[in-house]
Design an enzyme around this catalytic site. Structure first.
Site, short mmCIF file in Angstrom:
data_model
loop_
_atom_site.label_atom_id
_atom_site.label_comp_id
_atom_site.label_asym_id
_atom_site.label_seq_id
_atom_site.Cartn_x
_atom_site.Cartn_y
_atom_site.Cartn_z
N HIS A 89 0.76 -1.23 -0.17
CA HIS A 89 -0.08 -0.19 0.17
C HIS A 89 0.90 1.13 -0.12
CE1 HIS A 89 -3.44 2.52 0.94
NE2 HIS A 89 -2.60 3.01 1.60
N CYS A 90 0.56 2.14 -1.20
CA CYS A 90 1.47 3.34 -1.20
C CYS A 90 0.78 4.57 -0.62
CB CYS A 90 1.91 3.64 -2.51
SG CYS A 90 3.06 4.87 -2.80
N GLY A 91 1.52 5.10 0.59
CA GLY A 91 0.73 6.36 1.10
C GLY A 91 0.78 7.41 0.15
N ASN A 146 -1.96 6.95 -2.23
CA ASN A 146 -3.29 6.58 -1.36
C ASN A 146 -3.94 5.67 -2.23
OD1 ASN A 146 -5.13 7.30 0.61
ND2 ASN A 146 -6.25 8.69 -0.80
#
Length: 392
Positions: free
Chosen positions: A189-191, A194
């Site tokens: 999951h890439c912040g 998002n």
């Protein structure tokens, strides 16, 4: 000279922070101040801050900080997306304000005004594609499709049900606790996006990393050529050698040229340093993910394979130790035991040294097919759809 020393100190502190944050856990830095700075940046600072807030504002203050942490880290939010747009927008703004006045110049043509804008626009487009594209959400309506695309290897993936979605989990998928959905060929999951990076948007994510690396390199080289053009147009080297009597050699000229650049073009120098550092970070991140793509492995699977390999190694070491102990006991109970030289027994290999654990990744189909799987995801291929229709 005050501005020059401030810039030098700024560069050294920035380099120290970056190296400590990224490399502080490397074995070579174990027990050093680099490791301690890494611990402080990744855990210690936040822990001390939380304690300080709790001591000053009480439990309500600490709960407020934890709620902010929950919003920023444990649920989807556009905070990092806004920060990315602010960084790329402000950087381009400073480039335009500080460099476009010297374009066209001695080494750069006028077209760089337009190609730079186009390059930034393409970078933002790739960012939007990665952020808002479907990573490969697994639902009850398409789970059979993903089960056909990704068979179980019965090593790190076995048939099981997602406890949250209540559907069968296809191999290579994972339920993202932040997005609250199962994602096919889940990577992470890439912040910044998002969004999850999965089967359908890994190609956009890789293109984003590569393009932004090239974009930073383009900016670094272009600003460097602007500064080199100013040196040439203002005849700085000629003035230093003729009027100030500096020897016409690199070692003699370099300190004076650097001092002049820091005093006259400090904004451009800061931009070059910033873009070069970001380019190196992006190069390392892209190289890591490119290696994963070439072996058809995801970030999530690297941890699974590491756990499996460690378990297999311990199991085989235990079996080797048991076999060695058994042979030793049999040798002691035998009537005739050959005399073994002490030197030979000293240099004899331990059975544990012969323990080899092989990674059997059935999803690795050769680097060409692996790259093609990233470019053209399995679930989107027409051949898979036709095969599914025939079987049904």
């Amino acid at each position: 000279m005050g501005v020059e020393w401030v810039l030098v100190c700024h560069g050294l502190v920035t380099a120290l922070v970056v190296v400590s944050f990224l490399c502080g856990r490397w074995p070579i830095f174990e027990g050093t101040f680099i490791q301690r700075i890494h611990y402080f940046l990744t855990f210690g600072f936040y822990d001390y801050f939380l304690r300080f807030v709790g001591a000053v504002f009480g439990a309500k203050g600490a709960d407020a900080v934890l709620s902010v942490e929950n919003f920023c880290c444990d649920r989807p939010n556009p905070l990092l997306q806004i920060i990315y747009l602010a960084i790329i927008g402000s950087t381009y703004y400073f480039v335009v304000k500080s460099c476009f006045a010297y374009i066209p110049g001695y080494y750069l043509g006028d077209f760089h005004r337009y190609t730079s804008f186009l390059a930034v626009a393409v970078g933002i487009l790739l960012f939007l594609l990665t952020s808002f594209s479907d990573p490969g959400t697994v639902k009850a309506q398409n789970v059979s499709h993903y089960l056909s695309a990704y068979p179980y290897d019965n090593i790190i993936y076995e048939e099981k049900e997602c406890s949250t979605c209540k559907i069968l989990k296809p191999a290579r998928s994972k339920h993202c606790s932040i997005c609250d959905r199962c994602v096919a060929r889940f990577d992470h999951h890439c912040g910044w996006m998002n969004n999850c990076i999965g089967e359908k948007n890994t190609r956009y994510f890789m293109a984003f990393l590569l393009w932004h690396f090239l974009l930073c390199m383009y900016g670094t080289v272009a600003i460097g050529l602007v500064l080199a053009g100013r040196l040439k147009e203002l005849k700085v080297v000629y003035i230093l050698t003729v009027y100030y009597g500096v020897e016409n050699s690199f070692l003699d000229l370099a300190p004076h040229v650097v001092q002049w650049l820091l005093g006259s073009y400090n904004t451009q120098i800061l931009l070059v340093v910033f873009l070069a550092i970001v380019a190196m970070l992006l190069a390392g991140f892209f190289g890591y993910h490119a290696k994963l793509c070439l072996s058809n492995t995801t970030t999530n699977e690297t941890y699974k394979w590491q756990d499996y390999m460690d378990w297999q190694r311990k199991l085989k070491e235990a079996q080797a130790s048991a076999e060695a102990l058994k042979q030793s006991i049999n040798g002691m109970t035998s009537e005739k035991r050959p005399v073994v030289s002490k030197w030979r027994s000293f240099f004899r290999r331990s059975p544990l040294e012969d323990v080899v654990v092989v990674k059997n990744n059935i999803y690795d189909k050769g680097f060409i097919n692996n790259i093609w799987e990233v470019i053209s995801p399995l679930s989107t291929r027409r051949t898979l759809t036709q095969t599914k229709l025939k079987s049904s």
